[in-house]
Design a protein around this motif. Structure first.
Motif, short mmCIF file in Angstrom:
data_model
loop_
_atom_site.label_atom_id
_atom_site.label_comp_id
_atom_site.label_asym_id
_atom_site.label_seq_id
_atom_site.Cartn_x
_atom_site.Cartn_y
_atom_site.Cartn_z
N PHE A 241 0.84 -1.20 0.00
CA PHE A 241 0.00 0.00 0.00
C PHE A 241 0.87 1.25 0.00
CE2 PHE A 241 -2.28 3.46 1.99
CZ PHE A 241 -3.53 3.41 1.40
N ALA A 242 1.90 1.27 0.86
CA ALA A 242 2.79 2.42 0.94
C ALA A 242 3.55 2.64 -0.37
CB ALA A 242 3.77 2.25 2.11
N VAL A 243 4.07 1.54 -0.93
CA VAL A 243 4.85 1.65 -2.18
C VAL A 243 3.97 2.16 -3.32
CG1 VAL A 243 6.02 0.29 -3.96
CG2 VAL A 243 6.55 -0.10 -1.55
N VAL A 270 1.96 7.22 -14.19
CA VAL A 270 2.54 6.06 -13.49
C VAL A 270 2.08 6.05 -12.04
CG1 VAL A 270 4.68 5.00 -12.67
CG2 VAL A 270 4.53 5.85 -15.02
N GLY A 271 2.09 7.22 -11.40
CA GLY A 271 1.63 7.31 -10.01
C GLY A 271 0.18 6.91 -9.87
N ILE A 272 -0.66 7.34 -10.81
CA ILE A 272 -2.08 6.97 -10.78
C ILE A 272 -2.25 5.47 -11.00
CG2 ILE A 272 -4.29 7.26 -11.96
CD1 ILE A 272 -3.43 10.15 -12.59
N PHE A 273 -1.52 4.92 -11.96
CA PHE A 273 -1.58 3.48 -12.22
C PHE A 273 -1.19 2.68 -10.98
CE2 PHE A 273 -0.79 4.30 -16.98
CZ PHE A 273 -2.15 4.27 -17.25
N MET A 274 -0.09 3.09 -10.32
CA MET A 274 0.39 2.36 -9.14
C MET A 274 -0.65 2.38 -8.02
SD MET A 274 4.42 3.41 -8.89
CE MET A 274 4.63 2.46 -7.36
N SER A 275 -1.30 3.53 -7.82
CA SER A 275 -2.32 3.61 -6.76
C SER A 275 -3.49 2.69 -7.05
CB SER A 275 -2.79 5.06 -6.60
OG SER A 275 -3.48 5.49 -7.76
N HIS A 276 -3.83 2.51 -8.33
CA HIS A 276 -4.94 1.63 -8.69
C HIS A 276 -4.52 0.16 -8.69
CE1 HIS A 276 -6.92 5.23 -10.98
NE2 HIS A 276 -7.04 5.32 -9.67
#
Length: 332
Positions: A241-243, A270-276
């Motif tokens: 979750f943190a990463v 990329v940041g949005i993709f990682m959060s999803h």
């Protein structure tokens, strides 16, 4: 009349973005629906810890069903009334907040289990677990809807009438000081810090108990080894979750504290993709790290896809001692 290369490239980027987000949404929904089904099918999984895990799974399902489609719609920049766009943006925050509060509830639950094992079953009852889940979601709605009562960018947009429309973008309606100070520092950094401290204490207590080999019984040693294995799995969920979520929050901080700094749009995507993607990872952790959960998924697959019957899972009954043994068994 031919279209310009710039428009074609924009359409190509949009199609790639929508395709990737759709794949993430499907993986998130399918994986977390299996989590909920596993708890429904296997009665030995219906304990307090998996009550919070189901709450987390529901939040992850909402990411696939609501958050990602809304993110796609907002990215396309459609015209809508200010508060409609603001409400849609707040929904994204509510789901995120419910995830981190569910993770915090799981950490507290595991901490109590290893810190006061003899009193755990009397303090952490199923009813209290349900109440805790409801409180997590209520608190998520309250914190996520704060921008609706005034902490937003309406003044920046000028004198908008109730019928005025804007291009709906997250940054157009959401104030960055709210995202940084309130959402990130207050409701992400603080809970994550508490969880890190709790899991550090959990591992310390378990290691101390396992090192007391001369005093420990075989049952006690087996109990703490299973607790250690489950704690590692749940700590991994927190780590992922943190990463996955810190990059987008860090970029928000850079945008807020350094307005002249330029963040590449590719980095934001990329940041949005990682959060999803985080919502699709949790079921994989459960499947690969928790044996009882993995066995239940195999049974569901055999029954639904291969049309083979499964043996019913017995409901734990009997004396408190026997119930405790069954409860411990789920963490194999």
């Amino acid at each position: 009349m031919s279209s310009s290369p710039g428009i074609k490239r924009r359409e190509h980027v949009d199609m790639m973005y929508i395709s990737i987000e759709t794949a993430i949404a499907l993986a998130s929904v399918m994986g977390n629906v299996l989590v909920v089904l596993a708890v429904c099918v296997n009665r030995t999984l219906r304990n307090t810890t998996f009550c919070f895990i189901v709450s987390l799974a529901v939040a992850d399902i909402a990411v696939g069903v609501l958050v990602i489609p809304l993110a796609i719609i907002i990215s396309l920049g459609f015209n809508t009334e200010f508060y409609t766009c603001l409400f849609l943006s707040c929904l994204l925050l509510i789901i995120t907040q419910s995830s981190i509060l569910s993770l915090l509830a799981i950490a507290i639950d595991r901490y109590l289990r290893v810190k006061i094992p003899t009193m755990y079953s009397t303090i952490v009852t199923q009813r209290r677990a349900y109440v805790a889940v409801c409180l997590c979601w209520i608190l998520s709605f309250l914190t996520g809807l704060v921008p609706m009562i005034g902490w937003n960018n309406r003044n920046v947009q000028g004198n908008l009438s109730s019928s005025s429309s804007i291009v709906c973008e997250f940054t157009a309606v959401m104030r960055m000081d709210y995202m940084v100070y309130f959402n990130f520092f207050g409701w992400v950094v603080v809970p994550l810090s508490v969880m890190i401290a709790l899991y550090a204490e959990i591992f310390r207590v378990i290691r101390r108990q396992l090192n007391r080999r001369a005093e420990a019984t075989c049952d006690a040693e087996r109990y703490y080894r299973k607790e250690l294995k489950l704690a590692k799995s749940l700590a991994l969920v927190v780590f992922l979750f943190a990463v996955c979520w810190l990059p987008i929050h860090i970029m928000n901080c850079i945008d807020f504290f350094c307005p002249t700094c330029s963040i590449p749009k590719f980095a934001m995507y990329v940041g949005i993709f990682m959060s999803h993607v985080n919502s699709a990872l949790n079921p994989m952790v459960y499947a690969f790290r928790i044996k009882m959960f993995r066995d239940t998924l195999i049974k569901i697959t055999r029954r639904c896809m291969l049309c083979k019957p499964t043996e019913p899972t017995p409901c734990p009954t009997g004396t408190p001692a026997l119930t405790e043994k069954v409860d411990v068994k789920l963490q194999q």
